[in-house]
Structure formats: structure tokens, C-alpha cells
Design an enzyme around this catalytic site. Structure first.
Site, short mmCIF file in Angstrom:
data_model
loop_
_atom_site.label_atom_id
_atom_site.label_comp_id
_atom_site.label_asym_id
_atom_site.label_seq_id
_atom_site.Cartn_x
_atom_site.Cartn_y
_atom_site.Cartn_z
N TYR A 1 -9.41 53.45 5.69
CA TYR A 1 -10.48 53.67 4.71
C TYR A 1 -10.50 55.08 4.16
O TYR A 1 -10.96 55.30 3.04
CB TYR A 1 -11.85 53.23 5.22
N LYS B 1 -22.66 55.09 -13.39
CA LYS B 1 -22.57 56.23 -14.31
C LYS B 1 -23.99 56.80 -14.43
O LYS B 1 -24.72 56.53 -15.38
CB LYS B 1 -22.04 55.75 -15.66
N GLU C 1 -18.40 63.49 -23.59
CA GLU C 1 -18.12 62.91 -22.28
C GLU C 1 -16.68 63.19 -21.87
O GLU C 1 -16.40 63.48 -20.70
CB GLU C 1 -18.36 61.40 -22.29
#
Length: 146
Positions: free
Chosen positions: A80, A125, A48
Site C-alpha cells: 500500500y 477537488k 488552474e
């Protein structure tokens, strides 16, 4: 004098109290960024860290729009577009093992804006190394100034 940058937390998303009064945040002004996609190298496993993976971020920040709207002043709100870039940078930097650490980092980044009163962050994830089929895994936190 209370620290205006201190952060209160709620793990279940319930309204947090402000000075002993429960605040109904659902009725407050807020900005929502949904589905920010960021490539980063977080995770417990070596692969990872080496290969990286996609993370998806949802952020809601509560603030008062009244002054910004009355004067059409960008400086009285949170830009934003800049917020999205700051959130992405918070995700990308300094790889860590846990997405819980990353989500706290994102919340702290948002609350650096003086107008921000409260933030809710979900970090997804979608390619997590989980052995059983799944649609998504995410952690969500809510933080506010005390």
C-alpha cells in the site's frame, strides 16, 4: 480467451457481475487508502493549470489476502505504500481538463497490479472554482477486471 486486464464499470457502485453471477464485493478483502493529498495542475481554467491546486484521493482495491496471509508474503498482495506513490504520480502527471479523466487514470494504474480485482476511486477537488459555497466536489468510479 477473455482479456484478464479488461475492465468492467459501474457508475452507481452496484455490484458488477462476474461470469453472470453477482458478486458481493462488500464481503471481500480490500485495501483502502483515504485522503491522499496531491498537488497537481488539472482544470479547465488557465489559472488552474498555471497555479495548480490540491486534489484528495480515496482508493479501495479489492483482492484476495489468503495467499499473502498464509505465507506472510508481501509479493502476494499489494504494497500500500507503493500503491499510494503510484496513485500520487498518476494524479500529478499530464495535466488534463477533467477530473473524470484523472480518476480513470488512477483506476487503470491500480488495476495494473495482478492481485487487484476491483477498484473504487474518488477524486476530490476541494478548491474547485465554484461560485457558490460548497464543502467538497468529487467524482467516483468503480472498475473491475472482467
Amino acid at each position: 480467451m477473455p482479456d484478464q486486464n479488461a475492465v468492467r464499470s459501474s457508475s452507481d457502485g452496484a455490484p458488477l457481475s462476474s461470469g453472470g453471477t453477482v458478486v458481493d464485493w462488500s464481503a471481500r478483502d480490500h485495501i483502502t487508502l483515504t485522503g491522499l493529498r496531491v498537488q497537481a495542475n488539472h482544470g479547465v481554467f488557465d489559472f488552474e493549470r498555471a497555479n495548480g491546486q490540491l486534489f484528495v484521493v480515496d482508493v479501495t482495491v479489492w483482492l484476495d489476502f489468503a495467499r499473502a496471509a498464509a505465507g506472510d508474503e508481501l509479493d502476494a498482495t499489494i504494497h500500500y505504500g507503493e500503491l499510494a506513490e503510484e496513485v500520487a504520480a498518476a494524479v500529478q502527471r499530464d495535466p488534463v481538463d477533467l477530473i473524470e479523466t484523472v480518476v480513470e487514470r488512477i483506476a487503470a494504474t491500480v488495476l495494473e497490479h495482478p492481485a487487484a480485482q476491483r477498484v473504487r476511486v474518488s477524486l476530490h477537488k476541494p478548491d474547485a472554482p465554484i461560485a457558490v459555497p460548497f464543502g467538497d466536489v468529487a467524482v467516483t468510479i468503480t472498475r473491475e477486471r472482467s
